[in-house]
Design a protein around this motif. Structure first.
Motif, PDB file in Angstrom:
ATOM      1  N   ARG A 201       0.837  -1.194   0.000  1.00 31.20           N
ATOM      2  CA  ARG A 201       0.000   0.000   0.000  1.00 31.20           C
ATOM      3  C   ARG A 201       0.877   1.252   0.000  1.00 31.20           C
ATOM      4  N   ILE A 202       0.332   2.319  -0.540  1.00 32.91           N
ATOM      5  CA  ILE A 202       1.024   3.602  -0.557  1.00 32.91           C
ATOM      6  C   ILE A 202       0.519   4.434   0.607  1.00 32.91           C
ATOM      7  N   ALA A 203       1.453   4.973   1.377  1.00 36.04           N
ATOM      8  CA  ALA A 203       1.118   5.896   2.463  1.00 36.04           C
ATOM      9  C   ALA A 203       1.622   7.270   2.064  1.00 36.04           C
ATOM     10  N   LEU A 204       0.757   8.275   2.170  1.00 37.46           N
ATOM     11  CA  LEU A 204       1.086   9.647   1.803  1.00 37.46           C
ATOM     12  C   LEU A 204       0.999  10.536   3.030  1.00 37.46           C
ATOM     13  N   ASP A 205       2.063  11.254   3.302  1.00 38.32           N
ATOM     14  CA  ASP A 205       2.077  12.249   4.372  1.00 38.32           C
ATOM     15  C   ASP A 205       1.777  13.598   3.726  1.00 38.32           C
ATOM     16  N   ARG A 206       0.530  14.019   3.776  1.00 41.35           N
ATOM     17  CA  ARG A 206       0.102  15.258   3.116  1.00 41.35           C
ATOM     18  C   ARG A 206       0.826  16.495   3.656  1.00 41.35           C
TER      19      ARG A 206
END
Length: 63
Positions: free
Chosen positions: A2-7
Motif C-alpha cells: 500500500r502507498i502511504a502519503l504524508d500530506r
C-alpha cells in the motif's frame, strides 16, 4: 503493498506523477491524488522509483 502519503510533507512537485502516472496525479489545486492505494505487481517498480524519488519523503510503501 500500500502507498502511504504524508500530506503535510507533500508539496505537489509531481515527480511521483512523472515516474508513475497510472498511480499518482497532481490535481489542478496542486494536491497529490493517489489513484490506487494498493500497488499491483505491474506497477511496483515505477511506484518504488516514485517513492524513492520524492524529495520531501512524503511517500512510503507499507506491507
Amino acid at each position: 503493498m500500500r502507498i502511504a502519503l504524508d500530506r503535510a510533507k507533500c508539496t505537489g512537485i509531481g515527480i511521483c506523477e512523472a515516474l508513475a502516472p497510472s498511480v499518482f496525479e497532481v490535481d489542478d489545486n496542486g494536491e497529490l491524488v493517489v489513484l490506487t492505494a494498493e500497488v499491483s505487481e505491474d506497477a511496483l517498480n515505477e511506484v518504488t522509483e516514485a517513492v524513492e524519488g520524492c524529495p520531501t519523503m512524503a511517500l512510503r510503501l507499507q506491507l
